[in-house]
Design a protein around this motif. Structure first.
Motif, short mmCIF file in Angstrom:
data_model
loop_
_atom_site.label_atom_id
_atom_site.label_comp_id
_atom_site.label_asym_id
_atom_site.label_seq_id
_atom_site.Cartn_x
_atom_site.Cartn_y
_atom_site.Cartn_z
N MET A 228 -12.16 -13.35 -5.52
CA MET A 228 -11.96 -12.32 -4.51
C MET A 228 -10.65 -12.56 -3.75
O MET A 228 -9.88 -11.62 -3.49
CB MET A 228 -13.14 -12.29 -3.53
N SER A 229 -10.36 -13.84 -3.40
CA SER A 229 -9.11 -14.17 -2.70
C SER A 229 -7.90 -13.81 -3.55
O SER A 229 -6.90 -13.28 -3.06
CB SER A 229 -9.07 -15.67 -2.34
N VAL A 230 -8.00 -14.10 -4.86
CA VAL A 230 -6.90 -13.78 -5.77
C VAL A 230 -6.71 -12.26 -5.83
O VAL A 230 -5.57 -11.77 -5.77
CB VAL A 230 -7.19 -14.34 -7.19
N SER A 231 -7.80 -11.54 -5.93
CA SER A 231 -7.73 -10.09 -6.00
C SER A 231 -7.07 -9.52 -4.75
O SER A 231 -6.22 -8.62 -4.82
CB SER A 231 -9.13 -9.51 -6.18
N LEU A 232 -7.45 -10.03 -3.58
CA LEU A 232 -6.89 -9.55 -2.32
C LEU A 232 -5.39 -9.81 -2.24
O LEU A 232 -4.61 -8.95 -1.83
CB LEU A 232 -7.60 -10.23 -1.14
N ALA A 233 -4.99 -11.03 -2.67
CA ALA A 233 -3.57 -11.40 -2.60
C ALA A 233 -2.73 -10.57 -3.56
O ALA A 233 -1.66 -10.08 -3.20
CB ALA A 233 -3.40 -12.88 -2.89
N LEU A 234 -3.21 -10.39 -4.79
CA LEU A 234 -2.42 -9.69 -5.80
C LEU A 234 -2.36 -8.19 -5.55
O LEU A 234 -1.45 -7.51 -6.01
CB LEU A 234 -2.99 -9.96 -7.20
N SER A 235 -3.34 -7.66 -4.83
CA SER A 235 -3.31 -6.24 -4.48
C SER A 235 -2.73 -6.02 -3.09
O SER A 235 -2.71 -4.90 -2.59
CB SER A 235 -4.72 -5.65 -4.55
N LYS A 236 -2.28 -7.14 -2.45
CA LYS A 236 -1.66 -7.12 -1.12
C LYS A 236 -2.59 -6.48 -0.08
O LYS A 236 -2.17 -5.69 0.77
CB LYS A 236 -0.31 -6.40 -1.17
#
Length: 261
Positions: free
Chosen positions: A13-21
């Motif tokens: 989830m953290s990765v998804s949030l970061a990559l989608s800004k």
């Protein structure tokens, strides 16, 4: 995304949030930068379909938690999908569906729960411990069909079965029996409705058989058919109420193979 998350020891989830800004107020800017750097280093390429969904955000999700073998003949699931699509279109709501086989992807989570693409989920099927834990801590509302829970829904099997018993008795059919699944909430309600209807009319079930929780329904159906075939004709139920159409079809085949009409 999963590989990036494992490399950094953070959640997907953290990765998804970061990559989608979309990290604002969700994860630190330092962590978001670190994730983006690691993704670039690892040659991460975003999913085109996910990008489309992010630019055209969906409102509602329908999550199917079944193996292919269980999903294909499950008419309740197909009905639920049909009504879900119909209601979304009627209300001009965007939607998406995901089929997630927990037996093949044990220890993983459906994308519907990790990518932030929907604002709410309707779930069909029994979630394993890993997926259910995510359900419990999810920030989006999740409604399960035919499963226990405060905000979940089920078919009105208790009311329908009770009505069926009364209708049959009114037509003179009082030698009633039942073959019922024991695993999910909806079948518990079916049993309750059948027995309460019989109690209303002061009738005793000719037979009341439930499948074993192990889920070997074929074995249970064959054993029940053998049991019925061994009874004298006058001891048989005149009407047998059965939990699903698929079970009924299987029982009819088993009865015919044993010379029972």
């Amino acid at each position: 995304q999963k590989d990036v998350a494992e490399a950094l020891g953070v959640s997907q989830m953290s990765v998804s949030l970061a990559l989608s800004k979309r990290e604002k107020n969700r994860i630190s800017s330092e962590l978001a930068d670190k994730i983006r750097e690691k993704a670039k280093e690892m040659g991460y390429h975003p999913s085109v379909s996910a990008q489309i969904l992010r630019t055209e955000p969906t409102d509602l999700g329908f999550l199917i938690l079944e193996s292919y073998e269980a999903f294909r003949p499950n008419m309740e699931c197909h009905d639920a999908i049909s009504y879900f699509v119909k209601e979304c279109r009627k209300r001009s709501r965007k939607f998406q569906m995901e089929w997630f086989d927990q037996t093949l992807r044990s220890g993983e989570l459906p994308r519907m729960l990790t990518d932030g693409l929907v604002g709410g989920v309707i779930s069909f099927g029994h979630a394993d411990e890993f997926v259910d834990a995510q359900f419990k801590k999810s920030s989006i509302p999740i409604v399960k069909i035919n499963e226990p829970g405060d905000f979940n829904v089920s078919f009105d099997m208790d009311i329908d079965m009770r009505r069926a018993v009364h209708e049959l008795a009114a037509r003179g059919h009082k030698r009633l029996g039942m073959f019922n699944c024991s695993v999910f909430q909806v079948f518990t309600k079916a049993k309750k409705g059948f027995l309460s209807g019989m109690e209303d009319l002061s009738l005793a079930p000719v037979c009341m058989r439930e499948t074993s929780p192990s889920g070997n329904f074929t074995k249970d159906i064959i054993a029940f058919a053998d049991e019925m075939a061994a009874l004298p004709k006058k001891a048989l139920p005149f009407v047998l109420l059965v939990d699903t159409a698929l079970t009924a079809k299987s029982l009819v085949s088993a009865f015919q193979a044993r010379g029972l009409r």
